[in-house]
Write an enzyme that holds these catalytic residues in place. Sequence first.
Site, PDB file in Angstrom:
ATOM      1  N   GLY A  16       0.912  -0.940   0.106  1.00 19.41           N
ATOM      2  CA  GLY A  16       0.403   0.005   0.292  1.00 19.41           C
ATOM      3  C   GLY A  16       0.570   1.884  -0.112  1.00 19.41           C
ATOM      4  CG  HIS A  17       4.871   2.988   0.872  1.00 21.51           C
ATOM      5  ND1 HIS A  17       6.546   3.007  -0.193  1.00 21.51           N
ATOM      6  CD2 HIS A  17       5.261   4.512   1.553  1.00 21.51           C
ATOM      7  CE1 HIS A  17       6.747   4.344   0.753  1.00 21.51           C
ATOM      8  NE2 HIS A  17       6.049   4.972   1.952  1.00 21.51           N
ATOM      9  CG  PHE A  18       3.931   6.160  -2.507  1.00 23.29           C
ATOM     10  CD1 PHE A  18       3.507   7.276  -3.249  1.00 23.29           C
ATOM     11  CD2 PHE A  18       5.014   6.245  -1.458  1.00 23.29           C
ATOM     12  CE1 PHE A  18       3.582   8.398  -2.301  1.00 23.29           C
ATOM     13  CE2 PHE A  18       5.322   7.397  -1.266  1.00 23.29           C
ATOM     14  CZ  PHE A  18       4.730   8.600  -1.423  1.00 23.29           C
TER      15      PHE A  18
END
Length: 233
Positions: free
Chosen positions: A142-144
């Site tokens: 879910g990080h970038f």
Amino acid sequence: MANDIDPDILANLKTILRRDLKLGPDAVIADDMAFFGGSVDLDSLDMLLLVTSLEKKFGIKVPNEAVGREVFQSVSSLAKYVQQQQGAGPAAPIEAAAPTDWLAKLPHGEGFRFITAVTEVRVGQSATGYWNLTGQESFFAGHFPDRPIVPGVLIAEALAQLSGLTAPASAPEAGKLAHVDVRFEQPVAPPVRIELQSTLTRMMGQLQLCDVTARVGESVVARGTITLHRTPA
């Protein structure tokens, strides 16, 4: 001010105090200003950072916390100590490292260990290692999305974990982060191998200060200092 104190040492010392204690460039510092119990009341972290700055600037050594607290009675007493210690001989040899499974010495479990391998440890001096990332690690999900970037906080954590291996053999094994001052130079995208380096610059009581650097290839991606607080397990 005592007549036997070199005025250049005193002036340089006050410049360091204004900077490291964040007093401001125009702050008036009396020669007899006390470091404890007055307008300035140093804690252990303040002393650690100041001692490191003094050692770098004047080429001296403050061997232990007891000596540090003795010479840090006032600005004048500290200036006298600096003047007396300048020109002292080299420090005692640093302990040599025995062959060790350094990863096994880290207290972090597999899910929170951000070092793939430790390549060298010089006990009481430095450690190097690296962290391999494929881009499939869970924290990227879910990080970038579609443009993953290695979180800077995890690079700092990797450097902190490596720093824990630099302490002298006599230091307690258990340590936790006390202060992080790391600057990130550029983003890091997986897949990547991040080279990690930590150099011990000072031990004072239970505090351990390290200079740290993270590189990708020849490029520095993060650098700064990390302070650990070591206590018996």
